[in-house]
Scaffold this motif. Structure first.
Motif, mmCIF file in Angstrom:
data_model
loop_
_atom_site.group_PDB
_atom_site.id
_atom_site.type_symbol
_atom_site.label_atom_id
_atom_site.label_comp_id
_atom_site.label_asym_id
_atom_site.label_seq_id
_atom_site.Cartn_x
_atom_site.Cartn_y
_atom_site.Cartn_z
ATOM 1 N N SER A 66 0.838 -1.602 0.061
ATOM 2 C CA SER A 66 0.260 0.319 -0.119
ATOM 3 C C SER A 66 1.177 1.528 0.634
ATOM 4 N N GLN A 67 1.997 1.047 0.629
ATOM 5 C CA GLN A 67 3.219 2.162 0.906
ATOM 6 C C GLN A 67 3.524 2.299 -0.680
ATOM 7 N N PHE A 68 3.376 2.140 -1.632
ATOM 8 C CA PHE A 68 4.362 1.354 -3.030
ATOM 9 C C PHE A 68 3.460 1.050 -3.954
ATOM 10 N N PRO A 69 1.970 2.096 -4.307
ATOM 11 C CA PRO A 69 0.799 1.951 -4.910
ATOM 12 C C PRO A 69 1.550 1.443 -6.514
ATOM 13 N N ARG A 70 3.201 2.706 -7.488
ATOM 14 C CA ARG A 70 3.661 1.957 -9.276
ATOM 15 C C ARG A 70 3.183 0.802 -8.318
ATOM 16 N N LEU A 71 4.197 0.225 -7.365
ATOM 17 C CA LEU A 71 5.215 -1.070 -7.656
ATOM 18 C C LEU A 71 3.800 -2.494 -7.967
ATOM 19 N N ARG A 72 2.807 -2.338 -7.827
ATOM 20 C CA ARG A 72 1.065 -3.614 -7.822
ATOM 21 C C ARG A 72 1.724 -3.928 -8.951
ATOM 22 N N PRO A 73 1.634 -3.420 -9.912
ATOM 23 C CA PRO A 73 1.747 -4.402 -11.326
ATOM 24 C C PRO A 73 2.726 -4.851 -11.219
ATOM 25 N N ALA A 74 3.653 -4.715 -11.272
ATOM 26 C CA ALA A 74 4.717 -6.276 -10.753
ATOM 27 C C ALA A 74 4.672 -6.760 -9.965
ATOM 28 N N LEU A 75 3.839 -6.333 -9.103
ATOM 29 C CA LEU A 75 3.574 -7.889 -7.425
ATOM 30 C C LEU A 75 2.861 -8.088 -8.379
ATOM 31 N N VAL A 76 1.628 -8.165 -8.997
ATOM 32 C CA VAL A 76 0.412 -8.918 -9.605
ATOM 33 C C VAL A 76 0.998 -9.677 -10.746
ATOM 34 N N THR A 77 1.699 -9.562 -11.238
ATOM 35 C CA THR A 77 2.353 -9.617 -12.539
ATOM 36 C C THR A 77 3.164 -10.500 -12.107
ATOM 37 N N ALA A 78 3.679 -10.748 -11.038
ATOM 38 C CA ALA A 78 5.113 -12.290 -9.947
ATOM 39 C C ALA A 78 4.246 -13.054 -9.614
ATOM 40 N N ALA A 79 2.764 -12.997 -8.912
ATOM 41 C CA ALA A 79 1.754 -13.410 -8.179
ATOM 42 C C ALA A 79 1.471 -14.274 -9.549
ATOM 43 N N ALA A 80 0.544 -13.725 -10.510
ATOM 44 C CA ALA A 80 0.371 -14.167 -11.619
ATOM 45 C C ALA A 80 0.596 -15.701 -12.106
ATOM 46 N N ALA A 81 2.334 -15.137 -12.441
ATOM 47 C CA ALA A 81 3.203 -16.034 -12.908
ATOM 48 C C ALA A 81 3.284 -17.354 -12.106
#
Length: 240
Positions: A66-81
Motif C-alpha cells: 500500500s505504501q508503493f502503489p506504483r509497484l502493484r502491477p509488478a507484484l501482481v504479475t509475479a503472483a500470477a506467474a
C-alpha cells in the motif's frame, strides 16, 4: 537421510552463493547423493524450495504494498506467474505426455525434455499436503527475519521507516536480485534496495549505509557460514 544431515548440506551449498550457474544447487545435490538421494530428487526438492521462497517473498511484499502503489502491477504479475507455475505443477497429464513423446524420439533435445519432465514430476511430490503450508510458513519466518534486520539497521541510523516499508523493501529486493543473472543478485539487489529506500524518504548516505550493512549481515554472513559448513562436509567425506 538423517535429519541432522540436512542443515549441513544446505549450509554447504551457501558457500557457492556467489558462483554462476546455480552451483550451490549442484553442490547440494552432490552431498545429498551421498545420503542416498538421487540427483533428480535432490534437484526437484531444491526447485520446490525456490517456489516456496517466491511465494513467501510475495506474501511479505504484500504487507507494505500500500505504501508503493506504483509497484502493484509488478507484484501482481509475479503472483500470477507463480500461480500459473503451481497450477501446471499440479497437473500431471501434461508431464506424462511430454515424457512419453521424449522417450520415443532420439536426440539431445528430447533427452533433456525427458529429464526435465522427470524432475518436475519429482517436484510435484513436494507439493502434496501437508508440506506446502509448512514450507511456506518457514519461508515467511526466515525472510521476515532478514526484513527485521533491515528495519533495525534503519532505526539505529535514525530513519523512522515503518516495519511494513522495511518488509516490502527487503522482500522486493530479494525477488529483484533473483531475476538477475548475476550470482547472489549482487548489484541488482543493492540497486533495488537503494531505490526503494529513496522512495521511502531515506537520504542517500543513510540508504547506502543501511544497504551495505543489510547485505553484510545477510548475504556475506551466510557465505561465511557456508564456507565453514563446506569445509566440515569435505572433512566428513575424507573420513569415509
Amino acid at each position: 537421510m538423517h535429519w541432522l544431515a540436512n542443515p549441513q548440506v544446505y549450509l554447504a551449498g551457501c558457500s557457492l552463493t556467489l558462483t554462476p550457474g546455480n552451483a550451490e544447487e549442484a553442490v547440494r545435490t552432490l552431498f545429498l547423493r551421498r545420503h542416498g538421494v538421487y540427483y533428480a530428487e535432490g534437484l526437484a526438492a531444491q526447485f520446490s524450495e525456490r517456489l516456496s521462497d517466491v511465494a513467501a517473498l510475495l506474501l511479505l511484499a504484500a504487507v507494505g504494498l500500500s505504501q508503493f502503489p506504483r509497484l502493484r502491477p509488478a507484484l501482481v504479475t509475479a503472483a500470477a506467474a507463480l500461480g500459473l507455475a503451481l497450477t501446471l505443477l499440479a497437473q500431471g497429464n501434461w508431464l506424462q505426455h511430454c515424457a512419453d513423446r521424449a522417450s520415443v524420439r532420439p536426440g539431445r533435445r528430447w533427452t533433456l525434455l525427458r529429464h526435465a519432465a522427470r524432475l518436475i514430476e519429482q517436484a510435484r511430490r513436494c507439493h502434496s499436503l501437508p508440506l506446502p503450508p509448512f514450507a511456506l510458513t518457514l519461508g515467511v519466518l526466515a525472510w521476515a527475519t532478514e526484513a527485521l534486520v533491515l528495519y533495525r539497521i534503519l532505526q539505529q541510523i535514525g530513519q523512522a521507516v515503518t516495519v511494513q516499508t522495511a518488509v516490502f523493501a527487503e522482500a522486493s529486493t530479494i525477488l529483484a536480485g533473483a531475476l538477475t543473472i548475476v550470482p547472489g543478485g549482487v548489484g541488482g539487489t543493492e540497486a533495488t534496495l537503494l531505490a526503494l529506500l529513496a522512495l521511502s524518504g531515506v537520504p542517500g548516505p543513510q540508504a547506502l549505509a543501511s544497504t551495505a550493512l543489510s547485505r553484510l549481515t545477510t548475504l556475506w554472513f551466510t557465505l561465511g557460514i557456508g564456507l565453514m559448513a563446506l569445509a566440515a562436509s569435505r572433512r566428513a567425506v575424507q573420513r569415509t
